[in-house]
Design a protein around this motif. Structure first.
Motif, mmCIF file in Angstrom:
data_model
loop_
_atom_site.group_PDB
_atom_site.id
_atom_site.type_symbol
_atom_site.label_atom_id
_atom_site.label_comp_id
_atom_site.label_asym_id
_atom_site.label_seq_id
_atom_site.Cartn_x
_atom_site.Cartn_y
_atom_site.Cartn_z
ATOM 1 N N ARG A 194 0.834 -1.213 0.000
ATOM 2 C CA ARG A 194 0.000 0.000 0.000
ATOM 3 C C ARG A 194 0.866 1.259 0.000
ATOM 4 O O ARG A 194 0.613 2.194 -0.770
ATOM 5 C CB ARG A 194 -0.894 -0.038 1.234
ATOM 6 N N ARG A 195 1.902 1.266 0.809
ATOM 7 C CA ARG A 195 2.778 2.429 0.857
ATOM 8 C C ARG A 195 3.450 2.675 -0.490
ATOM 9 O O ARG A 195 3.524 3.806 -0.981
ATOM 10 C CB ARG A 195 3.842 2.232 1.951
ATOM 11 N N ALA A 196 3.943 1.598 -1.123
ATOM 12 C CA ALA A 196 4.601 1.740 -2.416
ATOM 13 C C ALA A 196 3.648 2.265 -3.483
ATOM 14 O O ALA A 196 4.017 3.101 -4.305
ATOM 15 C CB ALA A 196 5.190 0.388 -2.848
ATOM 16 N N MET A 197 2.392 1.786 -3.459
ATOM 17 C CA MET A 197 1.421 2.245 -4.451
ATOM 18 C C MET A 197 1.150 3.741 -4.267
ATOM 19 O O MET A 197 1.067 4.491 -5.249
ATOM 20 C CB MET A 197 0.123 1.451 -4.297
ATOM 21 N N LEU A 198 1.006 4.194 -3.024
ATOM 22 C CA LEU A 198 0.742 5.612 -2.784
ATOM 23 C C LEU A 198 1.933 6.463 -3.191
ATOM 24 O O LEU A 198 1.770 7.562 -3.733
ATOM 25 C CB LEU A 198 0.408 5.841 -1.307
ATOM 26 N N GLU A 199 3.163 5.974 -2.949
ATOM 27 C CA GLU A 199 4.344 6.732 -3.341
ATOM 28 C C GLU A 199 4.490 6.794 -4.850
ATOM 29 O O GLU A 199 4.988 7.783 -5.397
ATOM 30 C CB GLU A 199 5.599 6.102 -2.719
ATOM 31 N N ASN A 200 4.063 5.745 -5.561
ATOM 32 C CA ASN A 200 4.180 5.708 -7.019
ATOM 33 C C ASN A 200 3.093 6.509 -7.712
ATOM 34 O O ASN A 200 3.126 6.670 -8.934
ATOM 35 C CB ASN A 200 4.147 4.261 -7.527
ATOM 36 N N ASP A 201 2.096 6.991 -6.972
ATOM 37 C CA ASP A 201 1.047 7.814 -7.572
ATOM 38 C C ASP A 201 1.587 9.229 -7.744
ATOM 39 O O ASP A 201 1.354 10.115 -6.925
ATOM 40 C CB ASP A 201 -0.197 7.818 -6.686
ATOM 41 N N THR A 202 2.376 9.441 -8.811
ATOM 42 C CA THR A 202 3.054 10.721 -9.004
ATOM 43 C C THR A 202 2.083 11.870 -9.225
ATOM 44 O O THR A 202 2.447 13.022 -9.057
ATOM 45 C CB THR A 202 4.024 10.631 -10.196
ATOM 46 N N ALA A 203 0.852 11.555 -9.630
ATOM 47 C CA ALA A 203 -0.144 12.626 -9.786
ATOM 48 C C ALA A 203 -0.538 13.214 -8.434
ATOM 49 O O ALA A 203 -0.991 14.343 -8.352
ATOM 50 C CB ALA A 203 -1.390 12.095 -10.503
ATOM 51 N N SER A 213 -12.230 -7.058 3.693
ATOM 52 C CA SER A 213 -12.568 -8.463 3.464
ATOM 53 C C SER A 213 -13.820 -8.541 2.594
ATOM 54 O O SER A 213 -14.463 -7.538 2.314
ATOM 55 C CB SER A 213 -12.794 -9.174 4.800
ATOM 56 N N SER A 214 -14.169 -9.764 2.179
ATOM 57 C CA SER A 214 -15.316 -9.930 1.291
ATOM 58 C C SER A 214 -16.641 -9.538 1.971
ATOM 59 O O SER A 214 -17.628 -9.293 1.285
ATOM 60 C CB SER A 214 -15.395 -11.380 0.807
ATOM 61 N N ASP A 215 -16.644 -9.458 3.308
ATOM 62 C CA ASP A 215 -17.874 -9.003 3.975
ATOM 63 C C ASP A 215 -17.816 -7.520 4.350
ATOM 64 O O ASP A 215 -18.690 -7.016 5.056
ATOM 65 C CB ASP A 215 -18.135 -9.850 5.224
ATOM 66 N N GLY A 216 -16.765 -6.810 3.893
ATOM 67 C CA GLY A 216 -16.678 -5.373 4.095
ATOM 68 C C GLY A 216 -15.925 -4.937 5.332
ATOM 69 O O GLY A 216 -15.881 -3.743 5.625
ATOM 70 N N THR A 217 -15.280 -5.858 6.061
ATOM 71 C CA THR A 217 -14.541 -5.503 7.269
ATOM 72 C C THR A 217 -13.173 -4.937 6.895
ATOM 73 O O THR A 217 -12.486 -5.461 6.024
ATOM 74 C CB THR A 217 -14.360 -6.736 8.172
ATOM 75 N N MET A 218 -12.768 -3.843 7.560
ATOM 76 C CA MET A 218 -11.498 -3.188 7.274
ATOM 77 C C MET A 218 -10.329 -4.065 7.715
ATOM 78 O O MET A 218 -10.187 -4.395 8.892
ATOM 79 C CB MET A 218 -11.432 -1.836 7.999
ATOM 80 N N LEU A 219 -9.488 -4.464 6.743
ATOM 81 C CA LEU A 219 -8.291 -5.262 7.022
ATOM 82 C C LEU A 219 -7.036 -4.400 7.035
ATOM 83 O O LEU A 219 -6.094 -4.680 7.755
ATOM 84 C CB LEU A 219 -8.130 -6.371 5.965
ATOM 85 N N LEU A 220 -7.007 -3.354 6.212
ATOM 86 C CA LEU A 220 -5.863 -2.448 6.162
ATOM 87 C C LEU A 220 -6.404 -1.054 5.865
ATOM 88 O O LEU A 220 -7.030 -0.825 4.842
ATOM 89 C CB LEU A 220 -4.877 -2.883 5.073
ATOM 90 N N GLY A 221 -6.144 -0.135 6.793
ATOM 91 C CA GLY A 221 -6.665 1.209 6.656
ATOM 92 C C GLY A 221 -7.077 1.737 8.026
ATOM 93 O O GLY A 221 -6.774 1.135 9.063
ATOM 94 N N PRO A 222 -7.789 2.852 8.075
ATOM 95 C CA PRO A 222 -8.205 3.416 9.364
ATOM 96 C C PRO A 222 -9.316 2.590 10.003
ATOM 97 O O PRO A 222 -10.105 1.953 9.308
ATOM 98 C CB PRO A 222 -8.696 4.819 8.981
ATOM 99 N N HIS A 223 -9.362 2.598 11.324
ATOM 100 C CA HIS A 223 -10.433 1.929 12.079
ATOM 101 C C HIS A 223 -10.509 0.439 11.724
ATOM 102 O O HIS A 223 -11.500 -0.041 11.157
ATOM 103 C CB HIS A 223 -11.777 2.599 11.837
#
Length: 554
Positions: A194-203, A213-223
């Motif tokens: 995730r960090r690499a993708m955000l750094e590569n977003d040069t725009a 997850s497939s049921d909508g539970t946050m696995l990576l991110g806030p909260h």
């Protein structure tokens, strides 16, 4: 008797010309703004969706590689032997290359851990663990889980639970299952992606990337553990697989792109939802500027046209039938495009010339509106080109999982152009006698060899360095900030690691060596291509001197 008061000729001409000017300019500017807004909005929404899709594909490929590593390790002769000391040595040794696995162990059919990395959990029972139960039957990969106990055992931060993905494969010897190889993949790996993708977003437009997850539970991110979207929204995203929508959040309206990580090759996937978010206000700022610019421009042009018409109309002394008849034909007879040049009194001649001038000025204003439209189209092409360059810059080699040639050259050129860059070094590495591997063991063995060499080279460098497959059996490494004195020691470690690491393919054990060419960037180098060419020449000399060595460019 009441007589309705009619408008004066001055007022009538001013009203007519002003309305015509406003209508033409508003139509032209409004049409250009609408087209620009629609196409710009589509480009922005496509970029947000593509970011989520690229991350989903990256996660699937990485999970496939780790799934494959565990299955290959379970098939090794040492693991099938189930001898504790040999197993422990092998697992500890392999963990140095499988750096994302926090724990790797082998349990017997009863569920007792026979050997593991660093001896952790040895003698303990894992019979009730999901990875052991599933691993007895077939290769298995679970969803994200968390365990404070395992985190404490591994020496992790005790303030939060250790999050991991369980991977397992049966150990089969002589046609029967003699154990289960289990591994715990640290979830910090996904955070690095995730960090690499955000750094590569040069725009710089993407605010955040989440994994649900497939049921909508946050696995990576806030909260972590929360559900940022309701069940209906999650179901709609799972059905459509990828797309974009606007959602309300605590930070305002967000442009939300999503894609499903549905698997890669024989890795079945966990149907994770990858979410890319960008504030709608920032995303559509250019669209709003275009709308306001077109509106202000049309108003200013209309005001200028009305003002000019007012001064011309002041010179009209009385209604003229001939001029009225000619003006009446304008807009009705398409063959009449200009008022006639009238003769007669001075006032008539002046009025005729002034109205002809007005008609010509309307044509000029139309040309200006056309110019606005062309400029808007040029801006659209520029946005399309910039987004296309971002997509090309995010290239991944599908075989090795490393950067491809295009992505490497893009990133290397950016680092070379940085005025603060110091100690840039390019290393070209080539597998010795690679053709013999394909001839003797088949192309699948060659593919496995390329992947293994890529893993070894990546393990030898830092996360800030670049490793890419340059083509065929050739690799390129870019080091930033490495002193020249440490470069040759690093290349020797690379060469020795490849030479000492056997590659298991089926029943065959393949041993290979590599040759390396090293070039250190000089202030006189014009661009990164000069440094690459120097490393390539050094690689050629390494081949001439007998291979399996590293040579520094002169």
């Amino acid at each position: 008797m009441y007589r309705r008061r009619t408008l004066t000729i001055q007022q009538q001409i001013t009203l007519l010309a002003g309305t015509l000017c406003l209508a033409l300019v508003a139509a032209a500017a409004g049409g250009a703004a609408y087209m620009g807004k629609r196409q710009t909005r589509e480009l922005i929404e496509t970029h947000v969706t593509d970011m989520a899709t690229v991350m989903a594909h990256t996660l699937d490929r990485d999970m496939y590689e780790r799934f494959r590593e565990v299955r290959i390790l379970a098939e090794s002769r040492t693991v099938r032997g189930m001898e504790p000391d040999a197993l422990r040595a092998l697992l500890t040794r392999r963990q140095s290359s499988m750096i994302d696995f926090a724990w790797v162990g082998v349990a017997d059919p009863a569920g007792n851990v026979v050997a593991s990395t660093q001896g952790q959990l040895e003698g303990k029972s894992v019979a009730n663990r999901l990875w052991f139960k599933h691993g007895l039957e077939s290769p298995y990969i679970g969803d994200v889980r968390e365990s404070k106990l395992l985190g404490e055992l591994l020496g992790r931060d005790q303030r939060q639970a250790f999050r991991f993905v369980e991977v397992a494969a049966p150990v089969v010897a002589g046609g029967r299952t003699v154990g289960v190889l289990g591994a715990h993949l640290s979830w910090t790996w996904a955070a690095e992606v995730r960090r690499a993708m955000l750094e590569n977003d040069t725009a710089g437009g993407i605010r955040d990337l989440w994994i649900l997850s497939s049921d909508g539970t946050m696995l990576l991110g806030p909260h972590l553990g929360s559900k940022p979207f309701d069940d209906a929204r999650i179901a709609a995203m799972l059905r459509s697989r990828q797309g974009v929508f606007e959602s309300d959040s605590e930070n305002g309206m967000m442009l939300t792109g999503y894609a499903i990580a549905s698997g890669y090759r024989d890795y079945p996937g966990r149907n994770w939802l990858i979410i890319a978010q960008q504030p709608a206000r920032d995303a559509y700022a250019a669209v709003r500027r275009l709308e306001w610019g077109a509106l202000v421009l049309s108003i200013l042009i209309a005001i200028a046209g009305v003002t000019l018409t007012w001064f011309i109309a002041r010179r009209i002394a009385s209604p003229l039938r001939a001029l009225t008849a000619a003006a009446r034909d304008l807009g009705r007879d398409h063959s009449v495009t200009m008022l006639p040049r009238l003769a007669g009194a001075r006032e008539i001649v002046d009025l005729s010339a002034a109205l002809r001038s007005l008609m010509r000025r309307l044509g000029v204003e139309q040309e200006r509106a056309d110019l606005v439209q062309r400029q808007a189209q040029q801006e659209e092409k520029r946005y399309a080109q910039e987004i296309s360059e971002l997509r090309r810059a995010a290239g991944i080699d599908p075989l090795s999982g490393l950067l491809n040639r295009r992505a490497f050259l893009y990133a290397a050129a950016m680092m070379m152009a940085d005025a603060n860059a110091r100690h840039l070094t390019v290393i070209m590495a080539d597998i010795d006698f690679f053709k013999q591997v394909n001839d003797n063991h088949g192309h699948s063995a060659g593919d496995a060899t390329i992947r293994k060499v890529g893993e070894i080279l990546t393990a030898c460098v830092r996360e800030t360095d670049l490793v890419a497959r340059f083509g065929g059996e050739e690799f390129v490494i870019l080091l930033a900030g490495t002193p020249p004195g440490a470069v040759l020691a690093l290349t020797e470690r690379m060469r020795r690691s490849v030479q000492e690491t056997p590659i298991t393919h089926g029943a065959a054990t393949i041993r290979i060596t590599i040759s390396l060419g090293v070039a250190i960037a000089d202030p006189e180098d014009r661009d990164i291509q000069n440094v690459i060419e120097g490393a390539d020449r050094a690689l050629y000399r390494a081949k001439q001197r007998g291979r399996n060595r590293a040579v520094l460019s002169a």
